[in-house]
Scaffold this active site. Structure first.
Site, short mmCIF file in Angstrom:
data_model
loop_
_atom_site.label_atom_id
_atom_site.label_comp_id
_atom_site.label_asym_id
_atom_site.label_seq_id
_atom_site.Cartn_x
_atom_site.Cartn_y
_atom_site.Cartn_z
N CYS A 1 33.57 47.44 32.18
CA CYS A 1 34.54 48.53 32.38
C CYS A 1 34.29 49.74 31.48
CB CYS A 1 35.96 48.02 32.20
SG CYS A 1 36.35 46.63 33.26
N HIS B 1 40.57 53.59 29.78
CA HIS B 1 40.32 52.60 30.83
C HIS B 1 41.66 52.01 31.26
CE1 HIS B 1 39.00 49.36 33.19
NE2 HIS B 1 39.17 48.41 32.28
N ASN C 1 43.20 47.54 37.96
CA ASN C 1 42.01 47.76 37.15
C ASN C 1 40.79 47.89 38.07
OD1 ASN C 1 39.74 47.52 35.53
ND2 ASN C 1 40.54 45.82 34.31
N1 COA Z 1 53.12 35.70 37.23
C1 COA Z 1 53.99 34.91 36.58
N2 COA Z 1 53.65 34.19 35.50
C2 COA Z 1 52.39 34.26 35.09
C3 COA Z 1 51.42 35.05 35.73
C4 COA Z 1 51.84 35.79 36.84
N3 COA Z 1 51.00 36.60 37.54
N4 COA Z 1 50.24 34.95 35.08
C5 COA Z 1 50.46 34.10 34.06
N5 COA Z 1 51.75 33.68 34.07
C6 COA Z 1 52.41 32.77 33.16
C7 COA Z 1 51.45 31.87 32.41
O1 COA Z 1 51.15 30.71 33.18
C8 COA Z 1 52.26 31.54 31.18
O2 COA Z 1 53.18 30.54 31.49
P1 COA Z 1 53.56 29.39 30.42
O3 COA Z 1 54.18 30.15 29.27
O4 COA Z 1 54.49 28.53 31.18
O5 COA Z 1 52.26 28.75 30.06
C9 COA Z 1 53.03 32.81 30.90
O6 COA Z 1 53.06 33.53 32.15
C10 COA Z 1 52.40 33.68 29.83
O7 COA Z 1 51.03 33.81 30.14
P2 COA Z 1 50.05 34.68 29.27
O8 COA Z 1 48.67 34.58 29.84
O9 COA Z 1 50.25 34.32 27.83
O10 COA Z 1 50.67 36.12 29.56
P3 COA Z 1 50.35 37.50 28.89
O11 COA Z 1 51.59 38.06 28.35
O12 COA Z 1 49.17 37.42 27.98
O13 COA Z 1 49.96 38.38 30.15
C11 COA Z 1 47.98 39.27 31.19
C12 COA Z 1 48.83 38.03 30.93
C13 COA Z 1 46.77 38.86 31.98
C14 COA Z 1 48.81 40.26 31.99
C15 COA Z 1 47.58 39.93 29.83
O14 COA Z 1 47.13 38.94 28.94
C16 COA Z 1 46.51 40.96 29.99
O15 COA Z 1 46.65 41.91 30.74
N6 COA Z 1 45.39 40.84 29.23
C17 COA Z 1 44.31 41.77 29.31
C18 COA Z 1 43.49 41.47 30.53
C19 COA Z 1 42.54 42.60 30.85
O16 COA Z 1 42.83 43.73 30.63
N7 COA Z 1 41.36 42.27 31.42
C20 COA Z 1 40.40 43.23 31.84
C21 COA Z 1 39.78 43.92 30.66
S1 COA Z 1 38.63 45.12 31.16
#
Ligand code: COA
Length: 309
Positions: free
Chosen positions: A109, A234, A264
């Site tokens: 990215c 980004h 994204n």
């Molecule tokens: N809807 C509902 N619940 C979801 C979910 C969704 N789409 N995705 C994950 N969950 C749940 C998980 O299973 C977890 O449940 P649990 O507590 O029972 O285990 C809970 O939500 C928290 O998950 P977590 O992964 O810790 O959430 P988060 O706050 O870190 O958010 C992202 C997840 C992916 C949105 C976030 O981590 C993120 O955006 N990270 C950066 C990713 C990125 O930018 N990638 C590309 C880079 S170029």
């Protein structure tokens, strides 16, 4: 040093809209969860890199009032090429009717911002007309049954034409390209597989590298965060953008965003956000524009520009 400046800009997105409600109908997720954690409301999917990249490039060339046959170089940033080879840029060169060299660049990215840095280097070495395309079709590598990644990605393209600035203080002021291979396993996509990601850790590292790369290009140009008019980050997650802006001490209102409607789009996200900024409030002559990208690797790149010819 001759500085490269942007003289044409074009964008394109996939033609199918997938809203959070569409995803919530088939996955255990909700519009509220996705919006709260990411800021994304919908994403666009569809089209090949050649189709989307070609569409964006044609608009950029038209705005620059340039014929493709006059281009000196095409750089296409992508991590999701249509084929292993030939390069997307090579197909684009034929499709647009250009007769110049063309290569693809994969810095995930961060690709578009890496490409801006390379275009600047080529223009300072004597080239006059460089087309930079950022295009990705991440929907092909997204597991649409995995709620932790399916909510994030979309397809799109953005292109800019870069030419030598007429005034010495316009164009690219400084650039930075970084790579932190020790974090490579945080975000991967193997051949034949889908995107795999440790979302929490990617989030943490993304904020850190965005801030350090931004400070670096500002310091190299002798400028302060308060000198920046527009930040074009980004578009991976609105919360990442908010955290980075806060740490940089730049008001969130100065960040250009488009993620709300695109998700994204990897290498396309910065030119798409640039397009949104230009059509929303415009970027004025003399504005200081900070581009900052990060992605799998972790790769990171920043470029500081003073807008105008
Ligand atoms: N809807 C509902 N619940 C979801 C979910 C969704 N789409 N995705 C994950 N969950 C749940 C998980 O299973 C977890 O449940 P649990 O507590 O029972 O285990 C809970 O939500 C928290 O998950 P977590 O992964 O810790 O959430 P988060 O706050 O870190 O958010 C992202 C997840 C992916 C949105 C976030 O981590 C993120 O955006 N990270 C950066 C990713 C990125 O930018 N990638 C590309 C880079 S170029």
């Amino acid at each position: 040093m001759t500085r490269a400046t942007i003289t044409g800009l074009g964008t394109a997105v996939g033609n199918k809209v997938i809203t959070n409600h569409d995803l919530a109908a088939v996955l255990d997720t909700s519009d509220e969860w996705i919006v709260e954690r990411t800021g994304i409301h919908e994403r666009r999917v569809g089209g090949s890199c050649l189709e989307l990249g070609g569409q964006a490039a044609r608009i950029a060339l038209k705005e620059a009032e340039m014929d493709a046959s006059d281009l000196d170089l095409i750089i296409c940033a992508t991590c999701t090429p249509d084929q292993v080879f030939p390069a997307v840029s090579n197909r684009l060169q034929e499709d647009l009717g250009a007769a110049c060299g063309a290569f693809d660049l994969n810095a995930a990215c961060s690709g578009f911002t890496y490409a801006i840095s390379l275009a600047q280097a080529q223009i300072s070495a004597g080239m006059e007309r460089v087309l930079v395309v950022g295009v990705d079709t991440l929907s092909r590598f997204t597991d649409w049954d995995d709620r932790s990644t399916a909510i994030l990605f979309g397809d799109g393209a953005g292109a800019v034409v870069m030419e030598p600035a007429r005034r010495d203080d316009r164009g690219v002021l400084s650039t930075y390209m970084g790579s932190e291979g020790r974090f490579a396993d945080l975000l991967t996509c193997d051949f034949g597989d889908y995107i795999r990601m440790d979302g929490k850790e990617v989030f943490r590292q993304a904020v850190r590298v965005m801030v350090s790369a931004s400070r670096r290009v500002l310091a190299d140009a002798g400028l302060e965060p308060s000198d920046v008019t527009v930040v074009i980050p980004h578009q991976a997650n609105l919360r990442i953008i908010e955290s980075a802006m806060k740490r940089l001490g730049i008001p969130l209102g100065k960040a250009a965003t488009v993620i709300e409607v695109t998700g994204n789009t990897s290498s396309a996200s910065i030119p798409l956000a640039m397009g949104a900024a230009v059509s929303k409030s415009g970027i004025a002559d003399g504005d200081v524009v900070l581009l900052v990208g990060f992605g799998a690797g972790m790769s990171v790149a920043a470029a500081l520009l003073r807008w105008g010819r």
